[in-house]
Scaffold this active site. Structure first.
Site, PDB file in Angstrom:
ATOM      1  CG  HIS A   5     -24.923  -0.004  -2.306  1.00 34.18           C
ATOM      2  ND1 HIS A   5     -25.847   0.956  -2.648  1.00 34.18           N
ATOM      3  CD2 HIS A   5     -23.735   0.644  -2.178  1.00 34.18           C
ATOM      4  CE1 HIS A   5     -25.250   2.131  -2.728  1.00 34.18           C
ATOM      5  NE2 HIS A   5     -23.968   1.971  -2.456  1.00 34.18           N
TER       6      HIS A   5
ATOM      7  CB  SER B 253     -21.957   7.672   0.930  1.00 35.84           C
ATOM      8  OG  SER B 253     -22.300   6.577   0.116  1.00 35.84           O
TER       9      SER B 253
ATOM     10  CB  THR C 140     -11.882   1.853   1.132  1.00 36.39           C
ATOM     11  OG1 THR C 140     -11.627   0.957   0.055  1.00 36.39           O
ATOM     12  CG2 THR C 140     -12.545   1.098   2.275  1.00 36.39           C
TER      13      THR C 140
ATOM     14  CD  GLU D  85      -2.418   1.868   0.348  1.00 34.66           C
ATOM     15  OE1 GLU D  85      -2.277   3.069   0.056  1.00 34.66           O
ATOM     16  OE2 GLU D  85      -3.169   1.094  -0.288  1.00 34.66           O
TER      17      GLU D  85
ATOM     18  CB  VAL E   2       3.760  -1.003  -7.319  1.00 33.36           C
ATOM     19  CG1 VAL E   2       4.174  -1.735  -8.593  1.00 33.36           C
ATOM     20  CG2 VAL E   2       3.431  -2.000  -6.211  1.00 33.36           C
TER      21      VAL E   2
END
Length: 397
Positions: free
Chosen positions: A52, A48, A44, A34, A173
């Site tokens: 879902h 909101s 992420t 990361e 990366v």
């Protein structure tokens, strides 16, 4: 660094993939790379927070299957790891007669996708559950909920570490090269030698894919979604999540009202072309990324096709009055003074060369790589199902 599988991206899809792989391959080394100093830093952590239900998605599509499967997997994971959520329900509202046909289509699609408890509501029934709503007809969706997806990621990270996986932050990366024996990844810190790489890089999934595949037929175009929060005095106007009937020709749901699991109510988002992939502010600009977007033939076709819609979204970005007017279609009592600016998010919208805005998930599998090229909403809800699907595509000796 040596590893069996390296996953690029510490958002919820990358972490869900690592979670399943560390369960499947208990004797293999799984690492997550990361580039930020924290997990869930981009899509992420800036969405909101909606769970879902699967109402909108074409039956049989990857979206529909993974959303419905992932919905229950997410709730089970949250129950097991004590992540709070609230199945508060959602109302999709038609405010004019021209929307009634599309509303009925949504209802039928939800039933076909297996949703139970859906209710068609007339004007009086809408008023009973949302007294301040201006709708003439609506659908009540009891399965929809709210959650903090960053909290889910924190628990996924704990589970990955417990299973023996590793997460490397601040690790960007730079290149990917397939060799005779595996894959060599160059990062800003070191080399990573692995048997397989899985690209879950979100906004940069196209660029990471091109490091390995050289050319792909898809480009990620960033769209900034701007939000407001309702002042405390206006929160009583909203009881559930409230959505308009979406335009089937455009892959965005329109401005809506969303309760937040920590309290408060968000209003938005709009959908404005961002001048860089991490363009959370109007002033954010990166020439290289801006040029890659506007020179993409597919996006040029999108701009030509949707220029009126785009101008309207841009106008709302700069005009609080226009933003308020859009919200007043749902709740007429909303006033400008009820809206306080909130942090924006950026959506990774995949666009192909023909000008198609990809609506479904897109995974590209090669011998030593899986590239998640497109993972639009409801990717967060679907993440554990997507991660399981990817883990089942992986075959290590």
């Amino acid at each position: 660094m040596n590893a069996n599988i390296a996953i690029v991206g510490g958002g919820i899809v990358g972490l869900a993939t690592a979670y399943h792989l560390t369960q499947k391959y208990t004797d293999k080394k799984i690492v997550v790379l990361e580039k930020e100093a924290s997990l869930a830093h981009h899509q992420t952590g800036n969405n909101s927070g909606v769970i879902h239900s699967g109402l909108y998605y074409k039956p049989g599509s990857l979206k529909a299957k993974n959303c419905i499967d992932g919905y229950q997997m997410l709730l089970d994971f949250c129950d097991q790891h004590e992540v709070p959520y609230d199945l508060c329900g959602k109302v999709v509202v038609a405010t004019e007669k021209s929307e009634l046909g599309r509303l009925r289509d949504l209802y039928d699609r939800g039933r076909e996708n297996g949703l139970e408890g859906l209710k068609m509501l007339n004007k009086d029934e809408l008023q009973a559950i949302e007294p301040h709503l201006a709708g003439i007809q609506g659908i009540y969706v009891p399965q929809t909920g709210i959650i903090n997806y960053t909290s889910v990621c924190e628990k996924l990270a704990e589970a990955i570490a417990k299973n023996g996986g590793e997460i490397h932050l601040n690790t960007q990366v730079k290149s990917i090269e397939e060799t005779d024996n595996g894959v060599q990844i160059v990062t800003n810190k070191s080399f990573v030698e692995c048997d397989m790489v899985i690209n879950c890089a979100g906004l940069y999934s196209d660029e990471v894919a091109e490091m390995h595949l050289e050319k792909i037929d898809t480009r990620i175009i960033p769209f900034r979604g701007e939000y407001y929060e309702l002042t405390t005095e206006a929160e009583h106007l909203v009881k559930h999540l409230i959505y308009p009937v979406p335009d089937p020709a455009f892959p965005f749901l329109g401005v809506h009202f969303t309760r937040m699991v920590e309290g408060g109510i968000e209003a938005g988002p709009n959908a404005v072309f961002a001048f860089r992939k991490e363009g959370y502010k109007r002033t954010d600009f990166l020439l290289r990324e801006f040029m890659k977007s506007i020179l993409w033939r597919g996006f040029q076709k999108v701009m030509f096709k949707y220029w009126k819609t785009g101008l309207g979204e841009m106008y709302r970005s700069f005009s609080k009055k226009a933003f308020t007017k859009a919200l007043q279609r749902l709740i007429p009592e909303i006033k400008e003074e009820h809206l306080v600016a909130a942090p924006a998010g950026v959506r990774a919208q995949a666009c192909d060369r023909t000008g198609g805005l990809l609506d479904d998930f897109k995974l590209v599998k090669k011998k030593r790589a899986i590239h998640v090229i497109n993972a639009p909403s409801p990717a967060a809800t679907s993440s554990l199902s997507i991660g399981k699907t990817i883990s089942e595509m992986v075959e290590l000796a």
